[in-house]
Design a protein around this motif. Structure first.
Motif, mmCIF file in Angstrom:
data_model
loop_
_atom_site.group_PDB
_atom_site.id
_atom_site.type_symbol
_atom_site.label_atom_id
_atom_site.label_comp_id
_atom_site.label_asym_id
_atom_site.label_seq_id
_atom_site.Cartn_x
_atom_site.Cartn_y
_atom_site.Cartn_z
ATOM 1 N N GLN A 2 33.962 27.534 -61.659
ATOM 2 C CA GLN A 2 33.730 26.938 -62.981
ATOM 3 C C GLN A 2 33.775 27.998 -64.071
ATOM 4 N N TYR A 17 37.442 29.010 -64.538
ATOM 5 C CA TYR A 17 38.154 27.907 -65.201
ATOM 6 C C TYR A 17 37.757 27.843 -66.675
ATOM 7 N N GLN A 23 32.669 23.425 -68.401
ATOM 8 C CA GLN A 23 32.696 24.234 -67.186
ATOM 9 C C GLN A 23 31.694 25.378 -67.250
#
Length: 894
Positions: A770, A773, A789
């Motif tokens: 996360q 990303y 995220q």
């Protein structure tokens, strides 16, 4: 009154004062003979008003009798043994010759000793004084030092007085030197001329015993100062010579009585009289202040008097006295009479004597039933020396070597094994000797050298027993795995395949490790997967299950590894297999860490490291230290992680422990990555040699290469990790593989796919995905998507206590214009506890009593109570009943 020891007396009084407040303490007083160690022990006893005092002593002639000194120390409290947990009570009774069951481990006896001392202290204070600790039998020394290292808040003080030879690493020490001139002068007779006084002070080097005893040995001319008062020889020798001169002045009956007492060592009056010591002679020796009579026990006033009495006698008289003592012990009801008789007969033997050798063998086996492995080794070694038959001699040396290995005397075990050259091709004997030599190299040398010892011995074993050769070759492959040596693994695997097949998960697991080392990832994973299935592991003993637990990590199956390791830990604690427990705790800690239960991981690894340190298992210390650093890297404890990793890598490098060093370098690489120092991370991760760790850590190497602007250095580790993930087929490894591809290829679809593949088993890795990303989305100017995220990553990192990664998520969130919340760790209610408090609370929450917890964690019940006392206010509870809801492991990963 003690002269010149004010500082030492103050240190002892400080320990006693602390004990009165409940704090335990230990002290080792070291110094040469006559320096005043015993006087300080007497001072401690005199200052112990209101305390219970136990006194013990090491006796040189009893060093071959297992637990002799421990029995002497604890004899007044043996009636409290039934109050101990059953397994401890059984171990201690077996060790002391009071039961029929041999203890599983010499260190289980140490735990029982700790529990009994705590029981004897009760709600008060207990002082244990052990003199001449350098002569403790090895079994007693192990038990007492083990207990001393675990004292915390029992109100117990243990003080050892010892010369060189007493092994007590980790215990506080007080080294005694000679007295200063003023204190030395106070011990000398006032009527000596000044020049004689000065010369005695100079020559005695401030040794109190020399200052007291030497003046009495001076001739009239020496006292008058007309001749040199002393000669040029060591202080102890001069004092012993003075005692010999004093003994020479005694009547024959007294000299004989002293010789018998010196040769015997037990001081048991009935035995001495039975061997020819007259009461008249003993009385004369007592009047000369050479011995002390306490009831029916005779004791020398100082060990140097014993040495003087024995060494001043002609050898023929010494031999005769040992024969007389053996005769006096024949038919005796004393618990150790048969053992003493055997040793006296051995001392009187002039050459090979099979009858005496057999008696020593019997003594060895009696020692085995008490867990006195060092005594077993000594008896078998002496029996070998008395053996005329070469086959029996080698068999006895082999038994001595095995016992020495069981006692932890690895150097002595290897020397004994080297001395045994069996004339018969007994596969059991050959295998045992090979294992002893290999074990010594594995623990004190290098695993590669251990593997080579095994390979050199396998052909001879295989000629007689294919099965024994099989287990040796499995062990050789295990050595190759720890050493990271492909050649050794391949050589052992080839030999293994040439033998008749043995259906065992250990064989398939070893062959799988070999394939993994040689680059055949798919073949290795297939074989190792078969080895860790429940049906394969069922029925294996602790060593075999420990091997299968280790296989789970290169398989990416941390949950299975945790399941196996927890069963091993429970079995080891129940049975007292402490040596294997350190290994099991390492596997358990690594599994907890992989599953993101970092608090539990640290508690297990801390406990394992403490145990390995107590046992002196250098190999295991290196592995545990590096594994602990790896967990700390996930938490972002930068200073502690770096210190542990660097220490562990240095230890591992010195011992050729490639696997341990790889874990340590992975920890350093993770730490640098968390600190945002990608180039430094890449340097550490790229230095990991081709091992299973190199494959598992390849994902971090990919990220380090991309973040340092070196994408070309991501190609090889990416291929390595993708190949591994494809074969292990685990959700988390699949997800991490996709994250790596996303970092290298810049393809958002891989990030999205990775998040779908992540499960809840490894939240740390999902948060890493996360974060990566979110960083990618922010650079793509998609701030709203990035925040989603990054917030999720931050929440997980905070919950796990991964501070460095949490800070990176905060920085990224701020860059999107968001204001992240303050750090929080609501998911880990036990985060406020120390690792040991955490272990205690977990067990208490499961309903275990203080006594049960103490038995499992190798503590005293009072220390367990203290940890709960400290933990309750930290957790905001006031009773054990409230712990279950707070400490339930399923509440959140920690």
């Amino acid at each position: 009154m003690l002269h010149g020891r004010a500082g030492e007396q103050a240190e002892i009084e400080r320990l006693l004062a602390a004990a009165r407040t409940g704090q335990s303490g230990t002290l080792v007083i070291r110094g040469p003979a006559g320096i005043g160690k015993s006087a300080l022990l007497n001072h401690a006893a005199g200052s112990a008003a209101g305390m219970r005092v136990l006194r013990g002593v090491g006796i040189e002639s009893e060093a071959t009798l297992p637990f002799a000194a421990l029995h002497h120390l604890l004899r007044a409290g043996l009636d409290r043994i039934p109050a101990l947990p059953d397994v401890q009570a059984s171990a201690l009774k077996g060790a002391l010759g009071l039961g029929d069951t041999a203890p599983e481990s010499r260190f289980l006896v140490g735990l029982a000793t700790l529990s009994l001392l705590s029981e004897l202290a009760g709600d008060g204070v207990l002082l244990c004084l052990i003199d001449d600790a350098q002569w403790l039998d090895r079994a007693s020394m192990d038990a007492l030092v083990f207990a001393a290292r675990r004292l915390e808040v029992e109100g117990i003080v243990m003080i050892f007085a010892a010369r060189a030879g007493f092994q007590a690493a980790g215990l506080p020490e007080l080294r005694l030197g000679g007295l200063d001139s003023a204190a030395a002068a106070a011990l000398l007779p006032a009527d000596l001329p000044p020049q004689v006084r000065d010369r005695l002070i100079e020559e005695s080097d401030g040794n109190p015993l020399a200052l007291i005893e030497l003046p009495a040995a001076l001739s009239a001319e020496q006292r008058a100062g007309r001749l040199s008062p002393v000669g040029a020889m060591p202080v102890a020798d001069r004092v012993q010579e003075a005692f010999q001169a004093q003994i020479a002045e005694l009547p024959e009956s007294a000299r004989t009585a002293l010789l018998i007492a010196a040769a015997d060592g037990s001081g048991e009056l009935g035995t001495l009289v039975g061997a020819g010591a007259s009461l008249h002679g003993l009385e004369a020796a007592e009047r000369s202040r050479l011995i002390e009579v306490r009831g029916t026990t005779i004791g020398f006033r100082h060990p140097l008097i014993r040495a003087a009495a024995y060494q001043s006698a002609p050898v023929t008289r010494r031999l005769a006295v040992h024969r007389a003592l053996a005769g006096a012990l024949t038919g005796s009801t004393l618990i150790d009479a048969a053992d003493r008789r055997a040793w006296h007969l051995a001392a009187a033997a002039l050459g090979p004597d099979e009858d005496v050798a057999r008696e020593l063998e019997e003594a060895a086996e009696r020692a085995r039933t008490r867990g006195g492995h060092a005594a077993v080794a000594a008896a078998y070694e002496r029996a070998a020396e008395l053996s005329a038959d070469p086959v029996r001699r080698s068999s006895r040396l082999a038994n001595a070597a095995l016992a020495a290995s069981d006692a932890g005397l690895m150097g002595r075990a290897a020397a004994l094994a080297d001395s045994a050259t069996p004339d018969a091709n007994d596969p059991d004997l050959l295998t045992a000797l090979i294992q002893v030599r290999a074990h010594r190299e594995f623990e004190l040398g290098t695993p590669l050298a251990a593997g080579r010892i095994i390979m050199d011995g396998v052909p001879r074993v295989a000629a007689n027993s294919a099965e024994q050769a099989t287990w040796l070759l499995v062990e050789a492959i295990r050595c190759a795995w720890f050493a990271g040596d492909v050649r050794l693994a391949e050589e052992a695997a080839v030999s293994l395949r040439e033998l008749p097949a043995v259906s065992s998960p250990l064989v398939s697991g070893a062959l799988g490790l070999t394939r993994l080392l040689t680059g055949d990832t798919g073949g290795g994973i297939t074989l190792m997967s078969e080895a860790v299935e429940m049906s394969a592991v069922t029925g294996l003993g602790v060593p075999g299950r420990t091997f299968t637990a280790m296989l789970c990590f290169p398989l990416g199956r941390a949950a299975r590894g945790e399941e196996i390791a927890e069963g091993i830990v429970a079995d080891c604690r129940k049975s007292g297999m402490i040596g294997w427990l350190a290994f099991a705790l390492e596997n358990q800690g690594l599994a907890h860490g992989w599953l993101c239960r970092y608090g539990e991981a640290r508690a297990a690894l801390d406990a394992g490291l403490r145990l390995a340190t107590d046992l002196g298992h250098e190999h295991r210390i290196a592995h545990l230290t590096c594994s602990l650093a790896w967990v700390l890297a996930h938490q972002g404890a930068a200073q502690e992680c770096r210190a542990k990793a660097e220490e562990g890598v240095a230890r591992a490098g010195n011992q050729g422990l490639v696997l341990a060093a790889a874990i340590g370098r992975w920890a350093l690489g993770l730490l640098e990555l968390g600190l945002g120092r990608a180039e430094a991370a890449l340097q550490q991760l790229a230095a990991i040699p081709p091992t299973g760790i190199a494959t598992i850590s390849a994902a971090d190497q990919v990220e380090a290469a991309i973040r340092s602007g070196r994408p070309e250095r991501a190609t090889e580790p990416l291929a390595r990790y993708l190949d591994w993930a494809r074969h292990v087929r685990q959700p988390s490894s699949d997800a991490v593989a996709l994250r790596c591809r996303a970092l290298v290829e810049g393809d958002e679809a891989h990030f999205a796919h990775a998040l779908r593949r992540h499960d809840d088993a490894q939240p740390y890795e999902k948060a890493r995905t996360q974060l990566a990303y979110g960083e990618w989305l922010r650079r793509a100017r998609r701030r709203a998507d990035a925040r989603e995220q990054l917030r999720a990553a931050l929440e997980t990192f905070d919950r796990l206590g991964s501070e460095l990664w949490a800070e990176r998520a905060r920085v990224e969130l701020r860059a999107t214009g968001d204001v992240p919340a303050a750090p929080r760790r609501a998911g880990d209610p036990l985060s406020v506890l120390t690792p040991q408090e955490r272990q205690v609370v977990r067990l208490a929450a499961d309903g275990a009593s203080n006594r049960d917890i103490a038995a499992q964690l190798f503590l005293s019940p009072r220390t367990v109570g203290y940890h709960l006392y400290k933990a309750f206010p930290k957790l905001g509870v006031s009773s054990r009943a409230q712990l279950a809801d707070i400490a339930r492991p399923s509440s959140a990963p920690d």
